[in-house]
Enzyme design. Structure first.
Site, PDB file in Angstrom:
ATOM      1  N   ASN A   1     -13.557  14.175   1.521  1.00  0.00           N
ATOM      2  CA  ASN A   1     -14.309  13.063   0.940  1.00  0.00           C
ATOM      3  C   ASN A   1     -15.793  13.378   1.022  1.00  0.00           C
ATOM      4  O   ASN A   1     -16.232  14.102   1.919  1.00  0.00           O
ATOM      5  CB  ASN A   1     -14.015  11.783   1.736  1.00  0.00           C
ATOM      6  CG  ASN A   1     -14.751  10.575   1.178  1.00  0.00           C
ATOM      7  OD1 ASN A   1     -14.801  10.365  -0.027  1.00  0.00           O
ATOM      8  ND2 ASN A   1     -15.344   9.782   2.057  1.00  0.00           N
TER       9      ASN A   1
ATOM     10  N   ARG B   1     -10.258   3.068  -2.678  1.00  0.00           N
ATOM     11  CA  ARG B   1      -9.145   2.484  -1.928  1.00  0.00           C
ATOM     12  C   ARG B   1      -9.057   3.147  -0.570  1.00  0.00           C
ATOM     13  O   ARG B   1      -9.245   4.373  -0.456  1.00  0.00           O
ATOM     14  CB  ARG B   1      -7.795   2.713  -2.630  1.00  0.00           C
ATOM     15  CG  ARG B   1      -7.675   2.142  -3.995  1.00  0.00           C
ATOM     16  CD  ARG B   1      -7.817   0.655  -4.058  1.00  0.00           C
ATOM     17  NE  ARG B   1      -6.796  -0.115  -3.351  1.00  0.00           N
ATOM     18  CZ  ARG B   1      -6.856  -1.419  -3.117  1.00  0.00           C
ATOM     19  NH1 ARG B   1      -7.907  -2.105  -3.519  1.00  0.00           N
ATOM     20  NH2 ARG B   1      -5.891  -2.047  -2.495  1.00  0.00           N
ATOM     21  N   VAL B   2      -8.753   2.340   0.437  1.00  0.00           N
ATOM     22  CA  VAL B   2      -8.524   2.909   1.776  1.00  0.00           C
ATOM     23  C   VAL B   2      -7.128   3.517   1.774  1.00  0.00           C
ATOM     24  O   VAL B   2      -6.175   2.902   1.287  1.00  0.00           O
ATOM     25  CB  VAL B   2      -8.627   1.787   2.836  1.00  0.00           C
ATOM     26  CG1 VAL B   2      -8.174   2.287   4.197  1.00  0.00           C
ATOM     27  CG2 VAL B   2     -10.059   1.264   2.906  1.00  0.00           C
ATOM     28  N   LEU B   3      -7.021   4.741   2.288  1.00  0.00           N
ATOM     29  CA  LEU B   3      -5.714   5.402   2.342  1.00  0.00           C
ATOM     30  C   LEU B   3      -5.109   5.218   3.732  1.00  0.00           C
ATOM     31  O   LEU B   3      -5.807   5.343   4.736  1.00  0.00           O
ATOM     32  CB  LEU B   3      -5.869   6.881   2.014  1.00  0.00           C
ATOM     33  CG  LEU B   3      -6.300   7.162   0.559  1.00  0.00           C
ATOM     34  CD1 LEU B   3      -6.797   8.585   0.405  1.00  0.00           C
ATOM     35  CD2 LEU B   3      -5.167   6.862  -0.415  1.00  0.00           C
TER      36      LEU B   3
ATOM     37  N   GLY C   1      -9.240   6.983  10.240  1.00  0.00           N
ATOM     38  CA  GLY C   1     -10.355   6.040  10.384  1.00  0.00           C
ATOM     39  C   GLY C   1     -11.187   5.940   9.109  1.00  0.00           C
ATOM     40  O   GLY C   1     -10.928   6.633   8.123  1.00  0.00           O
TER      41      GLY C   1
ATOM     42  N   HIS D   1     -19.431  11.460   1.456  1.00  0.00           N
ATOM     43  CA  HIS D   1     -19.972  10.163   1.878  1.00  0.00           C
ATOM     44  C   HIS D   1     -21.500  10.215   1.803  1.00  0.00           C
ATOM     45  O   HIS D   1     -22.111  11.172   2.271  1.00  0.00           O
ATOM     46  CB  HIS D   1     -19.522   9.867   3.315  1.00  0.00           C
ATOM     47  CG  HIS D   1     -19.997   8.531   3.791  1.00  0.00           C
ATOM     48  ND1 HIS D   1     -19.428   7.355   3.361  1.00  0.00           N
ATOM     49  CD2 HIS D   1     -21.008   8.182   4.623  1.00  0.00           C
ATOM     50  CE1 HIS D   1     -20.062   6.340   3.915  1.00  0.00           C
ATOM     51  NE2 HIS D   1     -21.029   6.815   4.680  1.00  0.00           N
TER      52      HIS D   1
ATOM     53  N   ARG E   1       0.849  -1.206   0.000  1.00  0.00           N
ATOM     54  CA  ARG E   1       0.000   0.000   0.000  1.00  0.00           C
ATOM     55  C   ARG E   1       0.878   1.248   0.000  1.00  0.00           C
ATOM     56  O   ARG E   1       0.572   2.251  -0.620  1.00  0.00           O
ATOM     57  CB  ARG E   1      -0.887   0.020   1.240  1.00  0.00           C
ATOM     58  CG  ARG E   1      -2.141  -0.797   1.078  1.00  0.00           C
ATOM     59  CD  ARG E   1      -3.093  -0.587   2.236  1.00  0.00           C
ATOM     60  NE  ARG E   1      -4.146  -1.579   2.183  1.00  0.00           N
ATOM     61  CZ  ARG E   1      -5.310  -1.418   1.560  1.00  0.00           C
ATOM     62  NH1 ARG E   1      -5.594  -0.282   0.962  1.00  0.00           N
ATOM     63  NH2 ARG E   1      -6.201  -2.371   1.555  1.00  0.00           N
TER      64      ARG E   1
ATOM     65  N   GLU F   1     -25.403  15.444  -3.046  1.00  0.00           N
ATOM     66  CA  GLU F   1     -23.934  15.327  -2.984  1.00  0.00           C
ATOM     67  C   GLU F   1     -23.282  16.334  -3.922  1.00  0.00           C
ATOM     68  O   GLU F   1     -22.309  17.005  -3.562  1.00  0.00           O
ATOM     69  CB  GLU F   1     -23.480  13.927  -3.417  1.00  0.00           C
ATOM     70  CG  GLU F   1     -23.762  12.832  -2.429  1.00  0.00           C
ATOM     71  CD  GLU F   1     -23.184  11.496  -2.907  1.00  0.00           C
ATOM     72  OE1 GLU F   1     -22.116  11.463  -3.534  1.00  0.00           O
ATOM     73  OE2 GLU F   1     -23.824  10.462  -2.648  1.00  0.00           O
TER      74      GLU F   1
HETATM   75  C1  GRF Z   1     -20.899   8.740  -4.288  1.00  0.00           C
HETATM   76  O1  GRF Z   1     -22.132   8.258  -3.808  1.00  0.00           O
HETATM   77  C2  GRF Z   1     -20.014   9.157  -3.136  1.00  0.00           C
HETATM   78  O2  GRF Z   1     -20.740   9.647  -2.050  1.00  0.00           O
HETATM   79  C3  GRF Z   1     -19.351   7.864  -2.748  1.00  0.00           C
HETATM   80  O3  GRF Z   1     -19.114   7.204  -3.958  1.00  0.00           O
HETATM   81  C4  GRF Z   1     -20.060   7.638  -4.930  1.00  0.00           C
HETATM   82  C5  GRF Z   1     -19.277   8.141  -6.096  1.00  0.00           C
HETATM   83  O4  GRF Z   1     -20.091   8.488  -7.186  1.00  0.00           O
HETATM   84  N1  GRF Z   1     -18.159   8.119  -1.975  1.00  0.00           N
HETATM   85  P1  GRF Z   1     -19.477   9.259  -8.424  1.00  0.00           P
HETATM   86  O5  GRF Z   1     -18.318   8.402  -8.941  1.00  0.00           O
HETATM   87  O6  GRF Z   1     -19.027  10.601  -7.982  1.00  0.00           O
HETATM   88  O7  GRF Z   1     -20.594   9.320  -9.434  1.00  0.00           O
END
Ligand code: GRF
Length: 210
Positions: free
Chosen positions: A107, A91-93, A143, A109, A65, A174
């Site tokens: 990020n 990927r987990v960083l 985390g 979420h 990694r 989002e």
């Molecule tokens: C989104 O739902 C985001 O919240 C999550 O992964 C998805 C990515 O979607 N982390 P996209 O590739 O931006 O369309």
């Protein structure tokens, strides 16, 4: 003007929202590079269509990694990025990468953290039976989805929802929330104090609300 590096693995709709917003000059920044760990991620097409520099760093080609992350850092530093946005990066960083960009990795979420971290957040929310869910933009720490929260937006959960319909409703929010958070970062209006994030009032905004 901030240099933004965006890490992707898939479809890239959040990347597209950022590209569109930057092209309208809504953000005091520019996308310096889009990096994918997956060679045929659709997000790379979106970046290329917008004339943005792209790179593929395939995690399978590295024996550890740390080696993978060293290459990611090399590519990002080569583009002199100030901010790293994870946009569907799968990927987990490790702390090796995170230490390098402390409070400069964000990020998005698809749930209201700290509820439903990790993968399949929308399904987790549905299975739990919550009446509201939403999305969260947060700084990335060591985390899983535990870093300081920058912005959150709620959406209702309806009885008739399935994973797809809820995901779609959250995704629309989002796109707006990520733009807002990147805008704040690029105009240096985010203050991090331990777990807490404070947003500096924009002077122009302040004037209009008086
Ligand atoms: C989104 O739902 C985001 O919240 C999550 O992964 C998805 C990515 O979607 N982390 P996209 O590739 O931006 O369309």
């Amino acid at each position: 003007m901030k240099n933004i590096g965006i890490l992707v693995s898939g479809r890239g709709s959040n990347l597209q929202a950022l590209i569109d917003s930057i092209s309208k000059r809504e953000i005091n920044g520019t996308i310096a590079i889009v990096v994918s760990n997956i060679e045929d991620a659709y997000a790379l097409n979106r970046a290329a269509s917008a004339g943005i520099r792209t790179a593929v760093v395939d995690h399978r080609k590295f024996k550890s990694r740390e080696d993978f992350e060293k290459e990611l850092i090399r590519v990002l530093d080569d583009s002199k990025v100030d901010l790293v946005c994870l946009a569907g990066f799968m990927r987990v960083l490790t702390s090796f990468f995170i230490r390098n960009y402390r409070n400069r990795i964000i990020n998005i979420h698809p749930a209201l953290l700290p509820s439903f971290p990790g993968i399949h957040a929308q399904k987790q929310a549905l299975d739990y039976g919550v009446k509201v869910s939403g999305c969260t933009v947060h700084f990335v720490d060591e985390g899983t989805d535990t870093g300081p929260i920058i912005l959150q937006k709620t959406v209702p959960v309806y009885d008739a929802d399935d994973e797809e319909s809820l995901s779609e409703r959250i995704l629309a929010e989002e796109h707006k929330l990520y733009i807002e958070a990147v805008k704040l970062f690029c105009s240096e209006r985010i203050i991090v104090n331990g777990r807490k994030v404070f947003i500096k009032q924009d002077y122009e905004e302040d004037k209009t609300t008086r």
